[in-house]
Enzyme design. Structure first.
Site, PDB file in Angstrom:
ATOM      1  N   GLU A   7      18.018  31.864 150.728  1.00 20.86           N
ATOM      2  CA  GLU A   7      16.163  32.455 150.161  1.00 20.86           C
ATOM      3  C   GLU A   7      16.560  31.229 148.858  1.00 20.86           C
ATOM      4  O   GLU A   7      15.122  31.895 148.143  1.00 20.86           O
ATOM      5  CB  GLU A   7      16.592  33.840 150.085  1.00 20.86           C
ATOM      6  CG  GLU A   7      16.719  34.773 150.948  1.00 20.86           C
ATOM      7  CD  GLU A   7      14.608  35.024 151.224  1.00 20.86           C
ATOM      8  OE1 GLU A   7      14.448  34.496 150.352  1.00 20.86           O
ATOM      9  OE2 GLU A   7      14.285  35.213 152.208  1.00 20.86           O
ATOM     10  N   CYS A  65      15.487  39.280 152.677  1.00 17.91           N
ATOM     11  CA  CYS A  65      14.200  38.274 152.940  1.00 17.91           C
ATOM     12  C   CYS A  65      13.769  40.313 152.551  1.00 17.91           C
ATOM     13  O   CYS A  65      12.591  39.844 151.219  1.00 17.91           O
ATOM     14  CB  CYS A  65      14.282  38.055 154.127  1.00 17.91           C
ATOM     15  SG  CYS A  65      11.800  37.762 154.039  1.00 17.91           S
TER      16      CYS A  65
END
Length: 231
Positions: free
Chosen positions: A217, A147
Site C-alpha cells: 500500500e 486496503c
C-alpha cells in the site's frame, strides 16, 4: 463464569489490533507520503492521479475477484455473504465511481487497455493470490484488510480539511463515507474471527500477510507518484 470470560475477552488484544500496531510505521509513511499530502493540498499533478487511477483499476478488479475466491473456501455463512457482497460491490459500485473519474479525466477504454501493469501493482496482487493459493483463506483475508483500513483512516484524516480540487475531494469522500467505514469494521471483525480460530503459527502468517500488504500500500503511492515503469 461467563462474566469472567467476557471480561478477559474484553481485555485481550485482538489479532487486528496487533497487526495495526506493527504496521503503524508503514501507515505513518503513507499518511506522510507526498502523494497524499499533495492530494489534500490540491497540488498533486493531474497526470499523476490519472496514472494512479489506471493502476488502481487493475488492482480493484483483482481485489473484487479475491473476495469471491476467499468466500468459496470458507464455511461461515455470514462471512461468505459479506465477501460475496463485497465482490459484487467492488465490481459495480466502485467501478461506477471510477468510471466517473475516468470520464472527468478523459481516460479512455483504449488507454486502459494499452497501459501496462506497473511492478508494484503486479506484485501486490500476486502477493494476495499467493496468500490464498499457497496459504489459506484466513491469510488472504488478512492481506485484503489494509486496503480497507488504511484507506478509511486516510479518508478520515483528510476529510477534516478536504481538498480544493473537486475530484480529489470526491476521492477523499469515498473513503470517509459511512458505507465504507461500516465495510471496514466488518472486515476487521472477520479477520479477528478467523484469527480466533487459528493456531499460533497461522496467526503469525496472517500478521505477515497484513504487514506485506501494508508495505505494498505504501509503495502504491510511490509507484503512482514516480510513474513507475518496468525499465
Amino acid at each position: 463464569m461467563i462474566s469472567v470470560y467476557l471480561k478477559r475477552r474484553k481485555n485481550m488484544v485482538s489479532i487486528t489490533q496487533k497487526m495495526h500496531q506493527q504496521a503503524a510505521p508503514l501507515w505513518q509513511e503513507s499518511f506522510d507520503h507526498p502523494f497524499i499530502k499533495e492530494l489534500a493540498s490540491g497540488s498533486l499533478p493531474t497526470d499523476t492521479f490519472r496514472y494512479y487511477l489506471k493502476q488502481d483499476r487493475y488492482y480493484l478488479e483483482n481485489f473484487g475477484d479475491l473476495h469471491q475466491q476467499i468466500a468459496d473456501h470458507l464455511s461461515d455463512a455470514s462471512i461468505k455473504q459479506f465477501l460475496y457482497d463485497g465482490a459484487q460491490g467492488l465490481h459495480d459500485d466502485e467501478a461506477t465511481i471510477r468510471r466517473e473519474f475516468f470520464q472527468e479525466l478523459s481516460i479512455t477504454t483504449d488507454e486502459i487497455k494499452t497501459t501496462p501493469i506497473a511492478p508494484n501493482a503486479y506484485n501486490y496482487v500476486s502477493h494476495m493470490y499467493h496468500e490464498l493459493n499457497e496459504g489459506s483463506p484466513a491469510r488472504a483475508a488478512a492481506a485484503l484488510l489494509p486496503c480497507y483500513w488504511l484507506y478509511n483512516e486516510i479518508g478520515k484524516k483528510l476529510v477534516k480539511n478536504g481538498s480544493p480540487v473537486k475530484i480529489y475531494q470526491q476521492f477523499i469522500n469515498t473513503y470517509d463515507s459511512n458505507g465504507f467505514t461500516d465495510a471496514t469494521n466488518q472486515m476487521i471483525n472477520i479477520v479477528d474471527k478467523l484469527g480466533e480460530q487459528a493456531d499460533p503459527d497461522e496467526k503469525q502468517k496472517m500478521n505477515t500477510a497484513f504487514i506485506r500488504s501494508s508495505y505494498y500500500e505504501l509503495h502504491f503511492w510511490g509507484m503512482a507518484y514516480n510513474h513507475q515503469k518496468w525499465a
